[in-house]
Design a protein around this motif. Structure first.
Motif, PDB file in Angstrom:
ATOM      1  N   PRO A   1       0.777  -1.230   0.000  1.00 21.44           N
ATOM      2  CA  PRO A   1       0.000   0.000   0.000  1.00 21.44           C
ATOM      3  C   PRO A   1       0.818   1.294   0.000  1.00 21.44           C
ATOM      4  CG  PRO A   1      -0.440  -1.293   1.978  1.00 21.44           C
ATOM      5  CD  PRO A   1       0.501  -2.078   1.138  1.00 21.44           C
ATOM      6  N   PHE A   2       2.059   1.256   0.489  1.00 27.79           N
ATOM      7  CA  PHE A   2       2.861   2.482   0.532  1.00 27.79           C
ATOM      8  C   PHE A   2       3.528   2.797  -0.801  1.00 27.79           C
ATOM      9  CE2 PHE A   2       2.718   0.937   4.912  1.00 27.79           C
ATOM     10  CZ  PHE A   2       2.022   2.001   5.461  1.00 27.79           C
ATOM     11  N   PHE A   3       3.700   1.809  -1.642  1.00 26.31           N
ATOM     12  CA  PHE A   3       4.264   1.989  -2.980  1.00 26.31           C
ATOM     13  C   PHE A   3       3.572   0.955  -3.863  1.00 26.31           C
ATOM     14  CE2 PHE A   3       7.746   1.720  -6.157  1.00 26.31           C
ATOM     15  CZ  PHE A   3       7.779   3.068  -6.495  1.00 26.31           C
ATOM     16  N   PRO A   4       2.273   1.193  -4.182  1.00 30.07           N
ATOM     17  CA  PRO A   4       1.441   0.165  -4.819  1.00 30.07           C
ATOM     18  C   PRO A   4       1.982  -0.320  -6.162  1.00 30.07           C
ATOM     19  CG  PRO A   4       0.119   2.052  -4.145  1.00 30.07           C
ATOM     20  CD  PRO A   4       1.545   2.430  -3.972  1.00 30.07           C
ATOM     21  N   MET A   5       2.217  -1.613  -6.231  1.00 28.65           N
ATOM     22  CA  MET A   5       2.713  -2.235  -7.451  1.00 28.65           C
ATOM     23  C   MET A   5       1.737  -3.329  -7.896  1.00 28.65           C
ATOM     24  SD  MET A   5       5.392  -0.462  -7.934  1.00 28.65           S
ATOM     25  CE  MET A   5       6.228  -1.272  -9.255  1.00 28.65           C
ATOM     26  N   ALA A   6       1.689  -3.554  -9.202  1.00 28.64           N
ATOM     27  CA  ALA A   6       0.852  -4.609  -9.775  1.00 28.64           C
ATOM     28  C   ALA A   6       1.722  -5.807 -10.118  1.00 28.64           C
ATOM     29  CB  ALA A   6       0.154  -4.095 -11.035  1.00 28.64           C
ATOM     30  N   HIS A   7       1.201  -7.007  -9.866  1.00 27.40           N
ATOM     31  CA  HIS A   7       1.906  -8.249 -10.147  1.00 27.40           C
ATOM     32  C   HIS A   7       0.973  -9.188 -10.895  1.00 27.40           C
ATOM     33  CE1 HIS A   7       5.217  -7.636  -7.127  1.00 27.40           C
ATOM     34  NE2 HIS A   7       4.318  -6.781  -6.687  1.00 27.40           N
ATOM     35  N   ARG A   8       1.543 -10.010 -11.762  1.00 31.04           N
ATOM     36  CA  ARG A   8       0.764 -11.081 -12.385  1.00 31.04           C
ATOM     37  C   ARG A   8       0.463 -12.145 -11.344  1.00 31.04           C
ATOM     38  NH1 ARG A   8       4.431 -10.277 -16.776  1.00 31.04           N
ATOM     39  NH2 ARG A   8       3.262  -9.635 -18.600  1.00 31.04           N
TER      40      ARG A   8
ATOM     41  N   VAL B   1      -7.219   2.841  -8.420  1.00 39.24           N
ATOM     42  CA  VAL B   1      -7.324   1.562  -7.700  1.00 39.24           C
ATOM     43  C   VAL B   1      -6.763   1.720  -6.286  1.00 39.24           C
ATOM     44  CG1 VAL B   1      -6.552  -0.843  -7.637  1.00 39.24           C
ATOM     45  CG2 VAL B   1      -7.284   0.179  -9.806  1.00 39.24           C
ATOM     46  N   ALA B   2      -5.621   2.389  -6.145  1.00 40.95           N
ATOM     47  CA  ALA B   2      -5.034   2.618  -4.817  1.00 40.95           C
ATOM     48  C   ALA B   2      -5.990   3.426  -3.936  1.00 40.95           C
ATOM     49  CB  ALA B   2      -3.692   3.335  -4.944  1.00 40.95           C
ATOM     50  N   VAL B   3      -6.725   4.362  -4.521  1.00 44.84           N
ATOM     51  CA  VAL B   3      -7.704   5.144  -3.762  1.00 44.84           C
ATOM     52  C   VAL B   3      -8.870   4.255  -3.352  1.00 44.84           C
ATOM     53  CG1 VAL B   3      -9.401   7.018  -3.942  1.00 44.84           C
ATOM     54  CG2 VAL B   3      -7.062   7.367  -4.756  1.00 44.84           C
ATOM     55  N   ARG B   4      -9.390   3.439  -4.278  1.00 44.86           N
ATOM     56  CA  ARG B   4     -10.521   2.560  -3.951  1.00 44.86           C
ATOM     57  C   ARG B   4     -10.141   1.501  -2.917  1.00 44.86           C
ATOM     58  NH1 ARG B   4     -11.965   1.782  -9.936  1.00 44.86           N
ATOM     59  NH2 ARG B   4     -11.149  -0.246  -9.426  1.00 44.86           N
ATOM     60  N   LEU B   5      -8.874   1.089  -2.896  1.00 48.28           N
ATOM     61  CA  LEU B   5      -8.393   0.150  -1.877  1.00 48.28           C
ATOM     62  C   LEU B   5      -8.154   0.843  -0.538  1.00 48.28           C
ATOM     63  CD1 LEU B   5      -5.860  -1.923  -4.012  1.00 48.28           C
ATOM     64  CD2 LEU B   5      -7.978  -2.769  -2.983  1.00 48.28           C
ATOM     65  N   THR B   6      -8.319   2.138  -0.505  1.00 44.12           N
ATOM     66  CA  THR B   6      -8.075   3.015   0.651  1.00 44.12           C
ATOM     67  C   THR B   6      -6.605   3.040   1.057  1.00 44.12           C
ATOM     68  OG1 THR B   6      -8.583   1.403   2.411  1.00 44.12           O
ATOM     69  CG2 THR B   6     -10.442   2.676   1.522  1.00 44.12           C
ATOM     70  N   TRP B   7      -5.722   2.765   0.102  1.00 43.36           N
ATOM     71  CA  TRP B   7      -4.287   2.844   0.354  1.00 43.36           C
ATOM     72  C   TRP B   7      -3.786   4.271   0.227  1.00 43.36           C
ATOM     73  CZ3 TRP B   7      -2.114  -1.784  -2.938  1.00 43.36           C
ATOM     74  CH2 TRP B   7      -2.530  -2.992  -2.350  1.00 43.36           C
ATOM     75  N   HIS B   8      -4.431   5.069  -0.614  1.00 50.17           N
ATOM     76  CA  HIS B   8      -4.031   6.461  -0.840  1.00 50.17           C
ATOM     77  C   HIS B   8      -5.264   7.346  -0.777  1.00 50.17           C
ATOM     78  CE1 HIS B   8      -0.080   5.597  -3.222  1.00 50.17           C
ATOM     79  NE2 HIS B   8      -0.083   5.060  -2.035  1.00 50.17           N
ATOM     80  N   GLU B   9      -5.048   8.590  -0.400  1.00 50.53           N
ATOM     81  CA  GLU B   9      -6.111   9.592  -0.435  1.00 50.53           C
ATOM     82  C   GLU B   9      -6.273  10.085  -1.870  1.00 50.53           C
ATOM     83  OE1 GLU B   9      -7.988  10.805   2.133  1.00 50.53           O
ATOM     84  OE2 GLU B   9      -7.071   9.269   3.394  1.00 50.53           O
ATOM     85  N   PRO B  10      -7.494  10.471  -2.254  1.00 49.21           N
ATOM     86  CA  PRO B  10      -7.646  11.075  -3.579  1.00 49.21           C
ATOM     87  C   PRO B  10      -6.820  12.358  -3.655  1.00 49.21           C
ATOM     88  CG  PRO B  10      -9.791  10.674  -2.550  1.00 49.21           C
ATOM     89  CD  PRO B  10      -8.743  10.378  -1.528  1.00 49.21           C
ATOM     90  N   THR B  11      -6.145  12.550  -4.746  1.00 52.80           N
ATOM     91  CA  THR B  11      -5.334  13.762  -4.913  1.00 52.80           C
ATOM     92  C   THR B  11      -5.607  14.377  -6.272  1.00 52.80           C
ATOM     93  OG1 THR B  11      -3.498  12.491  -5.808  1.00 52.80           O
ATOM     94  CG2 THR B  11      -3.444  12.969  -3.446  1.00 52.80           C
ATOM     95  N   THR B  12      -5.341  15.654  -6.343  1.00 55.23           N
ATOM     96  CA  THR B  12      -5.449  16.386  -7.598  1.00 55.23           C
ATOM     97  C   THR B  12      -4.090  17.022  -7.850  1.00 55.23           C
ATOM     98  OG1 THR B  12      -7.742  16.877  -7.060  1.00 55.23           O
ATOM     99  CG2 THR B  12      -6.743  18.171  -8.814  1.00 55.23           C
ATOM    100  N   ALA B  13      -3.652  16.958  -9.079  1.00 59.79           N
ATOM    101  CA  ALA B  13      -2.369  17.570  -9.415  1.00 59.79           C
ATOM    102  C   ALA B  13      -2.457  19.076  -9.191  1.00 59.79           C
ATOM    103  CB  ALA B  13      -2.013  17.270 -10.867  1.00 59.79           C
ATOM    104  N   PRO B  14      -1.381  19.688  -8.692  1.00 59.50           N
ATOM    105  CA  PRO B  14      -1.415  21.137  -8.489  1.00 59.50           C
ATOM    106  C   PRO B  14      -1.505  21.846  -9.834  1.00 59.50           C
ATOM    107  CG  PRO B  14       0.783  20.272  -8.089  1.00 59.50           C
ATOM    108  CD  PRO B  14      -0.121  19.099  -8.317  1.00 59.50           C
ATOM    109  N   PRO B  15      -2.101  23.040  -9.845  1.00 60.40           N
ATOM    110  CA  PRO B  15      -2.192  23.762 -11.119  1.00 60.40           C
ATOM    111  C   PRO B  15      -0.803  24.112 -11.628  1.00 60.40           C
ATOM    112  CG  PRO B  15      -2.895  25.151  -9.285  1.00 60.40           C
ATOM    113  CD  PRO B  15      -2.644  23.779  -8.734  1.00 60.40           C
ATOM    114  N   ARG B  16      -0.655  24.067 -12.912  1.00 64.03           N
ATOM    115  CA  ARG B  16       0.639  24.406 -13.518  1.00 64.03           C
ATOM    116  C   ARG B  16       0.707  25.907 -13.722  1.00 64.03           C
ATOM    117  NH1 ARG B  16       3.592  19.840 -16.233  1.00 64.03           N
ATOM    118  NH2 ARG B  16       4.931  21.599 -16.564  1.00 64.03           N
ATOM    119  N   THR B  17       1.855  26.463 -13.424  1.00 65.43           N
ATOM    120  CA  THR B  17       2.063  27.895 -13.654  1.00 65.43           C
ATOM    121  C   THR B  17       3.127  28.062 -14.718  1.00 65.43           C
ATOM    122  OG1 THR B  17       3.692  27.981 -11.880  1.00 65.43           O
ATOM    123  CG2 THR B  17       1.416  28.532 -11.301  1.00 65.43           C
TER     124      THR B  17
END
Length: 99
Positions: free
Chosen positions: A35-42, A73-89
């Motif tokens: 959960p801290f560094f979510p990786m996908a495996h076969r 998927v990480a958000v739905r698993l509750t491993w990460h909070e939903p985030t939004t990218a900061p606005p670009r300047t």
């Protein structure tokens, strides 16, 4: 799709079959790990076994690591909070020296 119920810490084969039976039979199976560094495996294998008391177990063995788990998927698993990218300047251009 349901997340595991915290009141029942282990998912049974029957519960897994019930959840999987609602999905596309041609969908690829992946394991989400760490959960801290979510990786996908076969999924490499399904192994029946027994615990120390003789109770039946089934192990889902992971295979090759494929990359990151998609952020949604990480958000739905509750491993990460939903985030939004900061606005670009717009960056300021550097001035050449001596001007």
């Amino acid at each position: 799709m349901e997340l595991q119920n915290p009141a029942t810490p282990e998912l049974t084969v029957g519960e897994l079959i019930d959840q999987l039976s609602a999905l596309d039979r041609n969908a690829t199976v992946r394991i989400a790990a760490n959960p801290f560094f979510p990786m996908a495996h076969r999924l490499a294998a399904v192994m029946p076994a027994s615990d120390e008391t003789g109770r039946p177990l089934v192990f889902l063995a992971d295979g090759d690591q494929l990359g990151h788990v998609p952020p949604d998927v990480a958000v739905r698993l509750t491993w990460h909070e939903p985030t939004t990218a900061p606005p670009r300047t717009r960056r300021r251009a550097a001035r050449p020296t001596g001007q």
